[in-house]
Write a protein that holds these residues in place. Sequence first.
Motif, PDB file in Angstrom:
ATOM      1  N   ASN B  46       0.850  -1.197   0.000  1.00 54.16           N
ATOM      2  CA  ASN B  46       0.000   0.000   0.000  1.00 54.16           C
ATOM      3  C   ASN B  46       0.878   1.237   0.000  1.00 54.16           C
ATOM      4  O   ASN B  46       1.934   1.248   0.637  1.00 54.16           O
ATOM      5  CB  ASN B  46      -0.879   0.049   1.255  1.00 54.16           C
ATOM      6  CG  ASN B  46      -1.713  -1.202   1.416  1.00 54.16           C
ATOM      7  OD1 ASN B  46      -2.788  -1.323   0.845  1.00 54.16           O
ATOM      8  ND2 ASN B  46      -1.212  -2.161   2.185  1.00 54.16           N
ATOM      9  N   PHE B  48       0.280   5.630   0.178  1.00 57.48           N
ATOM     10  CA  PHE B  48      -0.417   6.903   0.063  1.00 57.48           C
ATOM     11  C   PHE B  48       0.575   7.934  -0.459  1.00 57.48           C
ATOM     12  O   PHE B  48       1.699   8.009   0.021  1.00 57.48           O
ATOM     13  CB  PHE B  48      -0.934   7.376   1.418  1.00 57.48           C
ATOM     14  CG  PHE B  48      -2.178   6.670   1.879  1.00 57.48           C
ATOM     15  CD1 PHE B  48      -3.428   7.177   1.593  1.00 57.48           C
ATOM     16  CD2 PHE B  48      -2.092   5.493   2.602  1.00 57.48           C
ATOM     17  CE1 PHE B  48      -4.573   6.527   2.015  1.00 57.48           C
ATOM     18  CE2 PHE B  48      -3.229   4.840   3.036  1.00 57.48           C
ATOM     19  CZ  PHE B  48      -4.474   5.351   2.743  1.00 57.48           C
ATOM     20  N   PHE B  50       0.784  12.094  -1.231  1.00 58.62           N
ATOM     21  CA  PHE B  50       0.173  13.423  -1.107  1.00 58.62           C
ATOM     22  C   PHE B  50       1.009  14.370  -1.964  1.00 58.62           C
ATOM     23  O   PHE B  50       2.220  14.445  -1.786  1.00 58.62           O
ATOM     24  CB  PHE B  50       0.169  13.876   0.354  1.00 58.62           C
ATOM     25  CG  PHE B  50      -0.629  12.959   1.247  1.00 58.62           C
ATOM     26  CD1 PHE B  50      -1.939  13.233   1.557  1.00 58.62           C
ATOM     27  CD2 PHE B  50      -0.068  11.796   1.755  1.00 58.62           C
ATOM     28  CE1 PHE B  50      -2.679  12.385   2.362  1.00 58.62           C
ATOM     29  CE2 PHE B  50      -0.796  10.936   2.559  1.00 58.62           C
ATOM     30  CZ  PHE B  50      -2.113  11.231   2.861  1.00 58.62           C
ATOM     31  N   GLN B  70      -4.359  13.700  -3.402  1.00 63.04           N
ATOM     32  CA  GLN B  70      -3.867  12.495  -2.751  1.00 63.04           C
ATOM     33  C   GLN B  70      -4.083  11.306  -3.683  1.00 63.04           C
ATOM     34  O   GLN B  70      -5.073  11.268  -4.411  1.00 63.04           O
ATOM     35  CB  GLN B  70      -4.628  12.219  -1.443  1.00 63.04           C
ATOM     36  CG  GLN B  70      -4.748  13.395  -0.497  1.00 63.04           C
ATOM     37  CD  GLN B  70      -5.981  14.227  -0.771  1.00 63.04           C
ATOM     38  OE1 GLN B  70      -7.042  13.700  -1.041  1.00 63.04           O
ATOM     39  NE2 GLN B  70      -5.828  15.539  -0.704  1.00 63.04           N
ATOM     40  N   PHE B  72      -3.673   6.863  -3.810  1.00 61.78           N
ATOM     41  CA  PHE B  72      -3.563   5.672  -2.970  1.00 61.78           C
ATOM     42  C   PHE B  72      -3.493   4.470  -3.873  1.00 61.78           C
ATOM     43  O   PHE B  72      -4.336   4.312  -4.752  1.00 61.78           O
ATOM     44  CB  PHE B  72      -4.800   5.600  -2.060  1.00 61.78           C
ATOM     45  CG  PHE B  72      -4.917   4.335  -1.261  1.00 61.78           C
ATOM     46  CD1 PHE B  72      -3.914   3.951  -0.388  1.00 61.78           C
ATOM     47  CD2 PHE B  72      -6.038   3.534  -1.371  1.00 61.78           C
ATOM     48  CE1 PHE B  72      -4.027   2.794   0.361  1.00 61.78           C
ATOM     49  CE2 PHE B  72      -6.162   2.375  -0.623  1.00 61.78           C
ATOM     50  CZ  PHE B  72      -5.146   2.005   0.249  1.00 61.78           C
ATOM     51  N   SER B  74      -3.061   0.197  -3.710  1.00 63.77           N
ATOM     52  CA  SER B  74      -3.114  -0.943  -2.803  1.00 63.77           C
ATOM     53  C   SER B  74      -3.259  -2.194  -3.653  1.00 63.77           C
ATOM     54  O   SER B  74      -4.185  -2.300  -4.447  1.00 63.77           O
ATOM     55  CB  SER B  74      -4.316  -0.780  -1.863  1.00 63.77           C
ATOM     56  OG  SER B  74      -4.451  -1.918  -1.048  1.00 63.77           O
ATOM     57  N   ALA B  92      -6.275   4.832  -6.639  1.00 66.06           N
ATOM     58  CA  ALA B  92      -7.272   5.910  -6.561  1.00 66.06           C
ATOM     59  C   ALA B  92      -6.572   7.260  -6.482  1.00 66.06           C
ATOM     60  O   ALA B  92      -5.511   7.388  -5.847  1.00 66.06           O
ATOM     61  CB  ALA B  92      -8.165   5.717  -5.338  1.00 66.06           C
ATOM     62  N   HIS B  94      -7.503  11.359  -5.776  1.00 65.08           N
ATOM     63  CA  HIS B  94      -8.499  12.349  -5.368  1.00 65.08           C
ATOM     64  C   HIS B  94      -7.837  13.714  -5.334  1.00 65.08           C
ATOM     65  O   HIS B  94      -6.925  13.943  -4.553  1.00 65.08           O
ATOM     66  CB  HIS B  94      -9.062  12.006  -3.983  1.00 65.08           C
ATOM     67  CG  HIS B  94      -9.982  13.053  -3.452  1.00 65.08           C
ATOM     68  ND1 HIS B  94      -9.582  14.012  -2.552  1.00 65.08           N
ATOM     69  CD2 HIS B  94     -11.282  13.321  -3.709  1.00 65.08           C
ATOM     70  CE1 HIS B  94     -10.605  14.801  -2.273  1.00 65.08           C
ATOM     71  NE2 HIS B  94     -11.640  14.405  -2.961  1.00 65.08           N
TER      72      HIS B  94
END
Lengths: 357, 363
Positions: B46, B48, B50, B70, B72, B74, B92, B94
């Motif tokens: 995973n 993240f 930013f 952001q 992500f 996974s 994803a 966003h």
Amino acid sequence: MTRKVFLVVAYFCSIFLLPVLVLANDFELENKFTLYGDVEGFNGPYRQSTTLLGQEFQSFFNISKGNHVSLGAGFFAADQEQKNNQFNVNPIISFKYYTDTTQFILGNIENQNQHGYLEPLEDTLLEFTRPIEYGLQWKEAADGFHSDWFLDWQFINVVDQPEVFDYGGVTKVDVDEHFSLEAQFHGYHEGGRIFFVLVFNNYVPAIGFRLHGPLPILGESSLAVFGVVSCDFVGQYVTGPDWGNGLYARVGVTPWGLCELYAIMWNAQNFFSQEGDPNYNSQGLNPTYYQANRTYEEVGLKKLITGDKGFLFDAEIKSEWADSTWALSGKLVGTVPFDLDIPIKEKKKDGSGNANL
Amino acid sequence: MRIYKSCLLILFAVGVTVMAQAQSIDWMGQTTLAPIADKGAVEWKNQFTFYGDNNEFFEPFRVRETLLGQQFNSFLDASVNKDVDFWAGAFADHQSAQAVTTNVQPIFSFVYHEGGSQFVFGTLLPIYRHGLIEPMESTALEITRPIEYGMEFIQKDNFINLDSFLDWQQILTDVNREIFDYGGSARLPIWNDITVLGQLHGYHVGGEQYNGAVWNNLAGGMGLEVDGNILGASTLEVYGLGSKTTDLVGYPGATYGCGLYTKLLVCPDHQWQFFGISWVGQDFMSQEGDGNYNSVGTDGVTYEPSRTYEELGVRRFVEIENGATFDFELRSHWIDASWANSFRIMAFVPFDVTVDKPKEKTN
């Protein structure tokens, strides 16, 4: 449910349903329910009467990566009852770097109490109409010094939609136990170069002091006085001049500790803040309505009850005079949090960022 | 407004950077192998990300743009046998705003690996644009196109560092032309601190079915890298590049173009990187390159055959803790006779989880 909402929900689920067992280090599920009602009685030239009644729910995993980094992942949902039960869902994704006194946040920023802004700079109604914000934030909290500066990105620049963001912050320095100096700034921008739309900006700085302490009978008392300036060089409205100013004073007492009785006085010339309470502006709702010299007074009763574990109940009723118009407003907010500590067995790391079942 | 927005973001980024502890880093553009699971294990990977990227270009060559959001990703990484991994998951993105659609895409990959060789088929997770330099692929693609679909071959050993790929962007339908780009970068150490460099990037729009436009853009070149010790570890890269654009309707420039790219990197204390770039171009055009290096403007009409471009910048990459990193870059640009600034902040937070691991046999 629209496709957009479905996609967003699917996205949250992918995060929310991360098996509780497997994530890294300290792991907590934070949840908060908020119920609110707000009635703004005005139906005058500056703002329309509004009634908001709704619920908010936020749920996110707070994952600590160590002593200085934490990650928030989850969702926020809001439902305003007058909006045909349409449920708005937004993601919560935040990166926080923190020390004992400093926080840097990317993603969802913390906007409780509208960052501490005065009403002329940011309308209190934003607590319900814009409960979450995205961008970046720098907060300091040391002995005698508090600061919260942020950039809140509201809309990205697409066809027929300019980019919109607001930014600024509040810095407070305690001179002594009862007296503090405070500076505030709020900026608002609409523009964007990609699709060549009109660009305009609104800047509102304020500087002042706060005096507070207990008095006999009157209980915990406070006085705040601020001088506020506004600049609206290429604003939405061309009615007034570019520069405006105002004087804001708020006095509050808490007789016998029952509830706060407060009064706000405002006197301004050509003041305009894009995101401020419109009752403080010189520009009316109708673009042709403009009142250069403005007065506004407010008297209210406020009761705040906070309990263990973050429970909060906030009730307020206020009487307002905008120029010669009078109205009665009020709000009621209840917040119930519940946090769950999730026991995680951390894997002995053989590489950075690894965890195990 | 330019000043306020930039100052806010820069202040924030500088603050984070100063507060954090720095560590030494690899140079950008090094060939990076894709992550693979331990033999026989199933790992949940995973990350993240930013990001904030802002430029204030007002010139006709590159669009002024602010990216904030952001991402992500996974996915499960299952080691099928000692040489084969399989990835399955989702990505994803966003963007930071009140009313935006979250973009969700699948991750499915077959990964064959042996020693320093890797073949990835399916979803690609490119690092630093496969090692391509700015005139070939814009750095903004790291944010706007963090995953790709196609195939990739990576070779990383003492002889050569190679990252070659085919990225399929759009399939051919009755309303869309097929679009793909391809190419790669190579580094071949030849003697002590001297390395031969190669770059290639192609962009194709076409498709035999359905009548429509077919056009191609190809850019590539060779270079030399010299590593030294001037004010700390330093690297000088010089590339001679060429470009060819064919059959693009309405293209206002010449078919062939060329350019000279020079980049000096200085790392005084293994924490901060200072860099300078100089570019001289003649009719150069790379479809996915940084527009500031091209002769054609973003409107497709503006055209300057002879181009100069210079860039000065500073970058700091910080590992905070447990794999969480922060990356800050501030750049100043001279585009022909005008001047602009840009910067980037990025934070990466990974967490990898071993879901299943075979138990060792005990006799």
